[in-house]
Design a protein around this motif. Structure first.
Motif, PDB file in Angstrom:
ATOM      1  N   VAL A   1     -24.570 -22.839 -30.397  1.00 49.73           N
ATOM      2  CA  VAL A   1     -25.312 -21.571 -30.432  1.00 49.73           C
ATOM      3  C   VAL A   1     -26.352 -21.546 -29.317  1.00 49.73           C
ATOM      4  O   VAL A   1     -26.520 -20.535 -28.618  1.00 49.73           O
ATOM      5  CB  VAL A   1     -25.979 -21.379 -31.808  1.00 49.73           C
TER       6      VAL A   1
ATOM      7  N   THR B   1     -25.062 -20.705 -25.998  1.00 49.79           N
ATOM      8  CA  THR B   1     -24.719 -19.290 -25.849  1.00 49.79           C
ATOM      9  C   THR B   1     -25.932 -18.433 -25.539  1.00 49.79           C
ATOM     10  O   THR B   1     -25.872 -17.538 -24.686  1.00 49.79           O
ATOM     11  CB  THR B   1     -24.051 -18.769 -27.143  1.00 49.79           C
TER      12      THR B   1
ATOM     13  N   THR C   1     -29.274 -11.446 -43.548  1.00 48.22           N
ATOM     14  CA  THR C   1     -30.018 -12.221 -42.563  1.00 48.22           C
ATOM     15  C   THR C   1     -31.505 -12.100 -42.872  1.00 48.22           C
ATOM     16  O   THR C   1     -31.941 -11.148 -43.520  1.00 48.22           O
ATOM     17  CB  THR C   1     -29.763 -11.736 -41.122  1.00 48.22           C
TER      18      THR C   1
ATOM     19  N   GLU D   1     -28.868  -8.740 -31.321  1.00 48.30           N
ATOM     20  CA  GLU D   1     -27.928  -9.662 -30.684  1.00 48.30           C
ATOM     21  C   GLU D   1     -28.018 -11.057 -31.313  1.00 48.30           C
ATOM     22  O   GLU D   1     -27.002 -11.692 -31.616  1.00 48.30           O
ATOM     23  CB  GLU D   1     -28.235  -9.742 -29.191  1.00 48.30           C
TER      24      GLU D   1
ATOM     25  N   GLU E   1     -26.664 -11.350 -34.936  1.00 45.05           N
ATOM     26  CA  GLU E   1     -25.199 -11.514 -34.942  1.00 45.05           C
ATOM     27  C   GLU E   1     -24.809 -12.937 -34.566  1.00 45.05           C
ATOM     28  O   GLU E   1     -23.907 -13.531 -35.161  1.00 45.05           O
ATOM     29  CB  GLU E   1     -24.575 -10.516 -33.969  1.00 45.05           C
ATOM     30  N   LEU E   2     -25.514 -13.500 -33.581  1.00 40.77           N
ATOM     31  CA  LEU E   2     -25.215 -14.857 -33.137  1.00 40.77           C
ATOM     32  C   LEU E   2     -25.558 -15.883 -34.220  1.00 40.77           C
ATOM     33  O   LEU E   2     -24.798 -16.834 -34.461  1.00 40.77           O
ATOM     34  CB  LEU E   2     -25.982 -15.173 -31.855  1.00 40.77           C
TER      35      LEU E   2
ATOM     36  N   ALA F   1     -25.602 -15.337 -37.448  1.00 39.25           N
ATOM     37  CA  ALA F   1     -24.604 -15.191 -38.504  1.00 39.25           C
ATOM     38  C   ALA F   1     -23.294 -15.878 -38.124  1.00 39.25           C
ATOM     39  O   ALA F   1     -22.660 -16.536 -38.961  1.00 39.25           O
ATOM     40  CB  ALA F   1     -24.364 -13.712 -38.793  1.00 39.25           C
ATOM     41  N   LYS F   2     -22.907 -15.749 -36.863  1.00 36.07           N
ATOM     42  CA  LYS F   2     -21.681 -16.418 -36.416  1.00 36.07           C
ATOM     43  C   LYS F   2     -21.846 -17.936 -36.454  1.00 36.07           C
ATOM     44  O   LYS F   2     -20.958 -18.661 -36.912  1.00 36.07           O
ATOM     45  CB  LYS F   2     -21.313 -15.975 -35.004  1.00 36.07           C
ATOM     46  N   GLY F   3     -22.992 -18.423 -35.972  1.00 39.11           N
ATOM     47  CA  GLY F   3     -23.224 -19.868 -35.991  1.00 39.11           C
ATOM     48  C   GLY F   3     -23.243 -20.417 -37.407  1.00 39.11           C
ATOM     49  O   GLY F   3     -22.653 -21.463 -37.686  1.00 39.11           O
TER      50      GLY F   3
ATOM     51  N   GLY G   1     -21.757 -19.093 -39.927  1.00 35.62           N
ATOM     52  CA  GLY G   1     -20.379 -19.021 -40.403  1.00 35.62           C
ATOM     53  C   GLY G   1     -19.540 -20.169 -39.883  1.00 35.62           C
ATOM     54  O   GLY G   1     -18.725 -20.746 -40.617  1.00 35.62           O
ATOM     55  N   ASP G   2     -19.735 -20.530 -38.619  1.00 35.94           N
ATOM     56  CA  ASP G   2     -18.999 -21.661 -38.055  1.00 35.94           C
ATOM     57  C   ASP G   2     -19.358 -22.967 -38.764  1.00 35.94           C
ATOM     58  O   ASP G   2     -18.476 -23.786 -39.063  1.00 35.94           O
ATOM     59  CB  ASP G   2     -19.300 -21.794 -36.553  1.00 35.94           C
TER      60      ASP G   2
ATOM     61  N   ARG H   1     -15.306 -17.365 -41.812  1.00 36.92           N
ATOM     62  CA  ARG H   1     -14.895 -16.753 -40.546  1.00 36.92           C
ATOM     63  C   ARG H   1     -14.463 -15.303 -40.779  1.00 36.92           C
ATOM     64  O   ARG H   1     -13.757 -15.017 -41.683  1.00 36.92           O
ATOM     65  CB  ARG H   1     -13.753 -17.541 -39.909  1.00 36.92           C
TER      66      ARG H   1
END
Length: 256
Positions: A94, A97, A189, A234, A237-238, A240-242, A244-245, A256
């Motif tokens: 993360v 990124t 979040t 931004e 979202e990042l 949440a993705k991290g 999730g990963d 995912r």
């Protein structure tokens, strides 16, 4: 990369069908879903059952469910998982990124403990360390973790306790904190604006284990000089993705 073995690939395709549905499948269903010859499916099912990766369902002749060997493999995988080590790996991804400081934290009583951290490469960045403990209500990760507690457990942890302030922006009113935790549950979040550090804002998302329980939170921390509404969206979202990963690495199927 070496050549993939078709028979092995098909066997795994069959096993992965059990990730969805009611947990049982028949040979005709496998044939239809994978578009394989009936003879091939029967041979694969027979082999998987013989090795205890599948088991016949006694009360439903002709149907199969996952066998004990899949549980043994899953248990061995879970034993070797290390939340801190996996968190450090994902935090690094993360941070690469967004080039901001990324933390993974767990909840202990009413505090958070940072178990993983990757720094930004910017000259101006948040200064912290893995192992640091902070009041949960003053941090994005902490509020995310508090919001994930069952109501009775939340009451047991925070009812009657004074909410100490780390900065003038810290939440010190229990009613206001509970209202924010409700908003966090709805939003998914958590945000912190100058509540633990007067020069930093953060956004955090929940990390879940294989049973769907929230076991940690991942946050991205940004100095106010680089914070904006667009950047907030931004980074949310990042984060949440991290999260999730990391959840997926811990075996959470809905990550995912």
């Amino acid at each position: 990369m070496g050549r993939l073995v078709p028979a092995v690939t098909r066997a795994f395709d069959i096993l992965e069908l059990f990730l969805d549905g009611d947990g049982t499948l028949s040979a005709p269903e496998v044939t239809r879903k994978l578009r394989l010859p009936r003879t091939t499916v029967h041979e694969l099912l027979t082999t998987l059952a013989a090795r205890s990766y599948l088991a016949p369902v006694p009360e439903q002749p002709g149907r199969y469910r996952l066998g004990v060997r899949t549980y043994q493999l899953g248990s061995r995988y879970a034993e070797q998982l290390d939340l801190a080590a996996e968190g450090q790996r994902v935090a690094r991804e993360v941070a690469e990124t967004c080039d901001e400081t990324v933390h993974v934290a767990i909840l202990e009583d009413t505090d958070v403990i940072y178990i993983a951290k990757v720094d930004s490469t910017h000259a101006v960045r948040m200064v912290s360390a893995a192992g640091r403990r902070l009041p949960a209500h003053c941090t994005a990760v902490g509020k995310m973790l508090l919001a994930s507690l069952p109501p009775a457990e939340l009451d047991a942890r925070v009812a009657g306790r004074a909410l100490t302030a780390m900065t003038p922006a810290s939440l010190t009113d229990a009613t206001a904190l509970r209202a924010e935790l409700t908003a966090i549950r709805e939003r998914g979040t958590a945000f912190e604006h100058r509540e633990s550090n007067p020069d930093v804002s953060c956004v955090a998302a929940p990390v879940r284990d294989s049973a769907g329980r929230v076991v940690a939170a991942l946050s991205v921390s940004v100095p106010m000089i680089r914070w904006s509404e667009d950047r907030e969206a931004e980074l949310a979202e990042l984060a949440a993705k991290g999260a999730g990963d990391l959840s997926a690495r811990l075996g959470h199927r809905g990550a995912r």
